[in-house]
Write an enzyme that holds these catalytic residues in place. Sequence first.
Site, short mmCIF file in Angstrom:
data_model
loop_
_atom_site.label_atom_id
_atom_site.label_comp_id
_atom_site.label_asym_id
_atom_site.label_seq_id
_atom_site.Cartn_x
_atom_site.Cartn_y
_atom_site.Cartn_z
N LYS A 1 0.85 -1.19 0.00
CA LYS A 1 0.00 0.00 0.00
C LYS A 1 0.89 1.24 0.00
CE LYS A 1 -3.83 1.93 2.78
NZ LYS A 1 -4.69 1.66 3.96
N SER B 1 -9.47 1.54 3.37
CA SER B 1 -8.69 2.33 2.43
C SER B 1 -7.67 1.52 1.63
CB SER B 1 -7.95 3.45 3.17
OG SER B 1 -7.02 2.92 4.11
N SER C 1 -9.73 -0.80 7.49
CA SER C 1 -9.21 -0.58 6.14
C SER C 1 -8.49 -1.76 5.52
CB SER C 1 -8.27 0.64 6.13
OG SER C 1 -9.02 1.83 6.26
#
Length: 435
Positions: free
Chosen positions: A72, A150, A174
Amino acid sequence: MAELASALRDGTITSQSLTQECLQRITAHDGHCKSFLAVYPQEALAAAARADEELRAGHDRGPLHGIPVALKDLVDIEGKPTTAGSPLLAGNTARQDAAIVRRIAEAGGIVVGKTHLVQFALGAWGTNPHMGTPRNPCGRPDAVLAPGGSSSGSAVAVAAHLVPWAVGSDTGGSVRVPAAFCGIVGFKPTIDALPRTGVYALSKTLDSLGLLVSSVDDARLCFEALAGAPAATAASGRRLGVLEPAELAALEPALARSLADLLRRLERAGWTLVPFRFPAPLAEFKEPTNAIMITEGAWVNARFLDDPDAPIDPAVRPRLVAARATPAMEYLQAQATAAQWQQHFAAEMDRLDLAALAMPVTAMAAPRLQDIDHGMAPVHFTRPINLLALCGIALPAGQDDEDRPIGLQLVGRAGADHALLRVAQAAVADLGAPL
């Protein structure tokens, strides 16, 4: 991933061929999936060549040796930008690797690229109007589903079989929400079980690095390789806490049926189900969580908020701007409430002698992108786990009538990451398909 590790060692495949295959799949499919923000083919293939040389020389770094991974784009890689999903950070070049990148390198993992996320990691639907929204590979062809956020890109990259595993982060759900929406496994360890140094923060109090993988076995393999093996392997018991009906009233019918069916199957397999109450109704976790998370996020990103023309997601900006007005007393009270509830939760788990809790990940399956309501967030069942500093794992639990994935969440005590993974493995073994 255990099969890949075995194939690397018996010579059936090489890290270079495996990495090249991942890069080819990314080239072929990520134009559609939009999971990657940046890909590093030269660096990845060079690292794969070194991994192969080490294995040939008898230097085995463990089960991640030679296996590709995506990160990420909150995680620093030396010499590469860390954008945190924002064009405002396009020039934010990392001076050194994050601690988790060093651990991946020590374990022999091959970083192939960075994945998309919600701007500043503040949002659970997975959308990003400035940097790109990944496309959930699940569901029917005529319905583009929200990927969840996210850690949207990390989940999509694994669900679309572009990489075997990926690193995400989880502040209020997330990792677990995108895992549930994309039909994969998402493991949120206890805070700091995986090191956060060199990771762009949303909330220093609530952030955890987590793992997006295809199975519980993969989650355990990756976690133990990065965090260390458990000190003991004693059984964790077969008593599961379950929420009372009032807390499940908002579930979509398909999710309610799926959860009830899974719990019945676990009970028939010999698990004891015990009614469990959190320290407060789940809806009451929203206020203290936001007082901590959004306030800390506003502090981290304050330098961007005074410019009304700055490219900030309209679903993100108002929350950060409003949080700058949070009174110190409210923030400190939220911290005190969290500490009090953490003690209450631990005492109740001990009193009931529970191995874990079994509960939904979200109250709904992934909606279509055009149906998202940014005024709400699908974190009713995930947010409390962060405020209580617990560990949790999202498991795929079948599909609804529209072919949308359904997620089941198992929750463990703070620091009981290895025990939770053992419980999850036992539960999956007893449930069988579709998990």
